[in-house]
Design a protein around this motif. Sequence first.
Motif, PDB file in Angstrom:
ATOM      1  N   LEU A 142      -6.665  -3.836  -3.524  1.00  0.00           N
ATOM      2  CA  LEU A 142      -7.884  -4.633  -3.402  1.00  0.00           C
ATOM      3  C   LEU A 142      -8.385  -5.081  -4.776  1.00  0.00           C
ATOM      4  O   LEU A 142      -8.794  -6.242  -4.949  1.00  0.00           O
ATOM      5  CB  LEU A 142      -8.970  -3.820  -2.683  1.00  0.00           C
ATOM      6  CG  LEU A 142      -8.683  -3.473  -1.219  1.00  0.00           C
ATOM      7  CD1 LEU A 142      -9.790  -2.585  -0.660  1.00  0.00           C
ATOM      8  CD2 LEU A 142      -8.543  -4.742  -0.383  1.00  0.00           C
ATOM      9  N   LEU A 143      -8.352  -4.183  -5.748  1.00  0.00           N
ATOM     10  CA  LEU A 143      -8.786  -4.526  -7.097  1.00  0.00           C
ATOM     11  C   LEU A 143      -7.861  -5.574  -7.711  1.00  0.00           C
ATOM     12  O   LEU A 143      -8.322  -6.550  -8.317  1.00  0.00           O
ATOM     13  CB  LEU A 143      -8.805  -3.265  -7.969  1.00  0.00           C
ATOM     14  CG  LEU A 143      -9.182  -3.441  -9.443  1.00  0.00           C
ATOM     15  CD1 LEU A 143     -10.568  -4.055  -9.581  1.00  0.00           C
ATOM     16  CD2 LEU A 143      -9.108  -2.097 -10.175  1.00  0.00           C
ATOM     17  N   SER A 190       0.827  -1.204   0.000  1.00  0.00           N
ATOM     18  CA  SER A 190       0.000   0.000   0.000  1.00  0.00           C
ATOM     19  C   SER A 190       0.862   1.256   0.000  1.00  0.00           C
ATOM     20  O   SER A 190       0.594   2.208  -0.753  1.00  0.00           O
ATOM     21  CB  SER A 190      -0.930   0.008   1.214  1.00  0.00           C
ATOM     22  OG  SER A 190      -1.896  -1.011   1.123  1.00  0.00           O
ATOM     23  N   LEU A 191       1.889   1.265   0.829  1.00  0.00           N
ATOM     24  CA  LEU A 191       2.770   2.431   0.895  1.00  0.00           C
ATOM     25  C   LEU A 191       3.512   2.627  -0.421  1.00  0.00           C
ATOM     26  O   LEU A 191       3.620   3.758  -0.923  1.00  0.00           O
ATOM     27  CB  LEU A 191       3.769   2.270   2.042  1.00  0.00           C
ATOM     28  CG  LEU A 191       4.742   3.441   2.259  1.00  0.00           C
ATOM     29  CD1 LEU A 191       3.977   4.730   2.553  1.00  0.00           C
ATOM     30  CD2 LEU A 191       5.708   3.122   3.404  1.00  0.00           C
ATOM     31  N   LEU A 192       4.014   1.533  -0.998  1.00  0.00           N
ATOM     32  CA  LEU A 192       4.748   1.611  -2.256  1.00  0.00           C
ATOM     33  C   LEU A 192       3.841   2.085  -3.385  1.00  0.00           C
ATOM     34  O   LEU A 192       4.176   3.023  -4.122  1.00  0.00           O
ATOM     35  CB  LEU A 192       5.340   0.244  -2.597  1.00  0.00           C
ATOM     36  CG  LEU A 192       5.998   0.127  -3.978  1.00  0.00           C
ATOM     37  CD1 LEU A 192       7.172   1.080  -4.111  1.00  0.00           C
ATOM     38  CD2 LEU A 192       6.447  -1.316  -4.238  1.00  0.00           C
ATOM     39  N   TRP A 193       2.680   1.454  -3.514  1.00  0.00           N
ATOM     40  CA  TRP A 193       1.780   1.819  -4.604  1.00  0.00           C
ATOM     41  C   TRP A 193       1.221   3.227  -4.411  1.00  0.00           C
ATOM     42  O   TRP A 193       1.056   3.968  -5.381  1.00  0.00           O
ATOM     43  CB  TRP A 193       0.641   0.809  -4.705  1.00  0.00           C
ATOM     44  CG  TRP A 193       1.091  -0.546  -5.180  1.00  0.00           C
ATOM     45  CD1 TRP A 193       2.380  -0.989  -5.301  1.00  0.00           C
ATOM     46  CD2 TRP A 193       0.255  -1.625  -5.590  1.00  0.00           C
ATOM     47  NE1 TRP A 193       2.388  -2.289  -5.748  1.00  0.00           N
ATOM     48  CE2 TRP A 193       1.108  -2.704  -5.934  1.00  0.00           C
ATOM     49  CE3 TRP A 193      -1.121  -1.799  -5.661  1.00  0.00           C
ATOM     50  CZ2 TRP A 193       0.602  -3.925  -6.372  1.00  0.00           C
ATOM     51  CZ3 TRP A 193      -1.624  -3.015  -6.102  1.00  0.00           C
ATOM     52  CH2 TRP A 193      -0.775  -4.066  -6.455  1.00  0.00           C
ATOM     53  N   GLY A 194       0.945   3.592  -3.162  1.00  0.00           N
ATOM     54  CA  GLY A 194       0.471   4.951  -2.907  1.00  0.00           C
ATOM     55  C   GLY A 194       1.515   5.986  -3.296  1.00  0.00           C
ATOM     56  O   GLY A 194       1.183   7.019  -3.889  1.00  0.00           O
ATOM     57  N   SER A 195       2.771   5.696  -3.000  1.00  0.00           N
ATOM     58  CA  SER A 195       3.854   6.617  -3.371  1.00  0.00           C
ATOM     59  C   SER A 195       3.992   6.729  -4.886  1.00  0.00           C
ATOM     60  O   SER A 195       4.211   7.822  -5.427  1.00  0.00           O
ATOM     61  CB  SER A 195       5.181   6.142  -2.763  1.00  0.00           C
ATOM     62  OG  SER A 195       5.094   6.112  -1.346  1.00  0.00           O
TER      63      SER A 195
END
Length: 199
Positions: free
Chosen positions: A172-173, A111-116
Amino acid sequence: MDVLRVAGARKVAAISMFTALAVATDYAMLPLANIKLMDSIVFVSALAFGLEVGVSVGALTWLVYGEINPLGPDGGLLLLVLVGSETIYAFLGCLVRRSLDQDQVGFPTRSLLWGSLGLIGAFVYDLITNVAPGLLAGMPPGQAVFLLVPGAPFMVAHEVSDFVFFAIVAPLLYGAIRVVLRRQMGAVSGRPHILDSKP
């Protein structure tokens, strides 16, 4: 059965599904200025099915949403800029697809990686799409950069929302897609899974 034909049909189906989802959410979120799920959908489509699918989803979504928009169409060169800039997210998705084993990455780290990545992608996208209209209108680059000032609030909304969507919605997707496809193909023991191959 022709393997290439099946793979081609699967790509067409994926492009159609993701494009429909992106366009539908664009219209549904129209009142929210610069807050869209489209970027994360393009990212996931490239992550799950490859760069060709991701680029196609981004381009087709903008061709529909850009031309048929209650706020006014984005035509000509500006539409080309928007389509081209959206491919940033497809390339980011393909980069993750090629560089990481997603089964070995925990949800918080992912989540942190993809959010960044979503935040960086939105920042680059906003730089291009805010400055390009001025350049296309014949403004000197030094003046076109000042177009970032009135666009700053919209840029912040876009970048923060992309961070959130990439951190929460995208994993999630992607997880749901993996589950569905593995159930469909898991009946044949030892058969390679589309999400496990990296073209």
